[in-house]
Design an enzyme around this catalytic site. Structure first.
Site, PDB file in Angstrom:
ATOM      1  CE1 TYR A 231     -20.173  40.014 125.272  1.00 53.84           C
ATOM      2  CE2 TYR A 231     -19.256  41.897 126.447  1.00 53.84           C
ATOM      3  CZ  TYR A 231     -20.349  41.199 125.947  1.00 53.84           C
ATOM      4  OH  TYR A 231     -21.618  41.722 126.126  1.00 53.84           O
TER       5      TYR A 231
ATOM      6  CB  SER B  62     -21.122  45.548 125.819  1.00 51.91           C
ATOM      7  OG  SER B  62     -20.560  45.455 127.122  1.00 51.91           O
TER       8      SER B  62
HETATM    9  C1  BGC Z   1     -21.673  41.542 129.699  1.00 50.69           C
HETATM   10  C2  BGC Z   1     -22.077  41.155 131.105  1.00 50.69           C
HETATM   11  C3  BGC Z   1     -21.524  42.152 132.095  1.00 50.69           C
HETATM   12  C4  BGC Z   1     -21.808  43.587 131.690  1.00 50.69           C
HETATM   13  C5  BGC Z   1     -21.143  44.608 132.609  1.00 50.69           C
HETATM   14  C6  BGC Z   1     -22.086  42.966 129.456  1.00 50.69           C
HETATM   15  O1  BGC Z   1     -21.805  43.345 128.148  1.00 50.69           O
HETATM   16  O2  BGC Z   1     -22.303  40.665 128.762  1.00 50.69           O
HETATM   17  O3  BGC Z   1     -21.610  39.856 131.389  1.00 50.69           O
HETATM   18  O4  BGC Z   1     -22.099  41.910 133.377  1.00 50.69           O
HETATM   19  O5  BGC Z   1     -21.386  43.796 130.378  1.00 50.69           O
HETATM   20  O6  BGC Z   1     -19.797  44.289 132.883  1.00 50.69           O
END
Ligand code: BGC
Length: 285
Positions: free
Chosen positions: A183, A170
């Protein structure tokens, strides 16, 4: 569309064209393949010629629909239920893949969840669930795949590498994210997990790379794109002025899995429309 903000380029033509079947003969496993980015990747790998195992946890019908789309596009596919954070579930999933497809050439570690809360409200269960799926799940799947890649080695008619792992990380493996510490910690972990594995297995001709998506239109971030107000706020974070679609990530996955990308390992490729370019600095600093 009347409700689209003037700077949202989501309707602008995106790259398309006949997919090149550069993965013909390869066997792929996509975790969390029943929806969102995983679904997009599974379908694009299928279009590129790979046979695909579509892993899911909760939604069997959705996973079977993805598998059917891949079959309709001319490859083999089946859906397989497994919790990626459970060691024996993961081992059974790889055992079945060896029985049904003979081996694995491409692993896409995509399964991921969010359980958001401010730090002081975050429970140990929310913390553990996210770390278990997003980070431990990638470790367990990568370990099984590498066992098989090493057992089998390079099969030159199939690929010049002995195996490829694509880890879906991410932008939050580099952008801190208040209110989502579990996360962000999991994705920061994924990045160095994958780069460390890449370093360890490169001599075996195994390539390991991260794709780090930004805001892609999927159920996980519905609140970020559902309303006009949310989309306007989101566009201030995306210099390219459109939300990403799952096939934006899927096409990059098909390419990085292919021999066209044979000299790329240990890379972190941001598929984010420029979200990691610190857009707040466009006019200041
Ligand atoms: C998340 C999303 C988010 C994006 C940008 C991703 O890794 O799961 O919820 O919109 O990152 O912030």
């Amino acid at each position: 569309m009347a409700d689209r903000p003037s700077n949202d380029r989501s309707a602008v033509t995106q790259p398309h064209g006949e997919p090149v079947r550069r993965l013909t003969g390869q066997k792929a496993l996509v975790t969390g393949g029943s929806s969102g980015i995983g679904e997009g990747i599974a379908i694009e790998l299928g279009k590129a010629g790979a046979d695909v195992v579509v892993n899911y946890l909760g939604n069997r019908e959705a996973a079977e629909a993805v598998a059917q789309t891949i079959i309709d596009n001319g490859s083999k596919a089946y859906a397989h239920r497994a919790d990626v954070s459970d060691e024996s579930n993961v081992q059974e999933m790889f055992d079945r893949m060896r029985r049904e497809f003979g081996t694995i050439d491409i692993l896409v570690c995509n399964a991921g969840i969010q359980k958001d809360a401010g730090l002081l409200d975050m429970t140990i269960d929310q913390w553990r669930a996210v770390l278990d799926v997003n980070l431990t799940g990638q470790f367990l799947c990568a370990r099984e795949a590498i066992r098989e890649f090493k057992r089998r080695g390079v099969v030159e008619e199939v690929s010049c590498a002995a195996g490829k792992i694509i880890s879906i990380s991410s932008v939050h493996d580099i952008i801190p994210w208040a209110g989502h510490v579990n996360y962000a910690a999991s994705k920061g972990g994924v990045k160095l997990l994958m780069q460390s594995i890449a370093q360890e297995v490169a001599p075996d001709r195994i390539r390991v790379n991260c794709l780090s998506p930004g805001a892609i239109r999927t159920p996980i971030n519905r609140q970020a794109w559902e309303s006009q107000e949310a989309r306007d706020a989101l566009m201030t974070l995306i210099p390219y002025n459109r939300i990403g679609e799952v096939d934006d990530v899927g096409r990059v996955a098909a390419w990085i899995a292919s021999d066209d990308a044979d000299y790329i390992t240990g890379a972190v490729l941001y598929v984010d429309g420029g979200m990691t370019l610190y857009p707040g600095f466009e006019t200041g600093g």
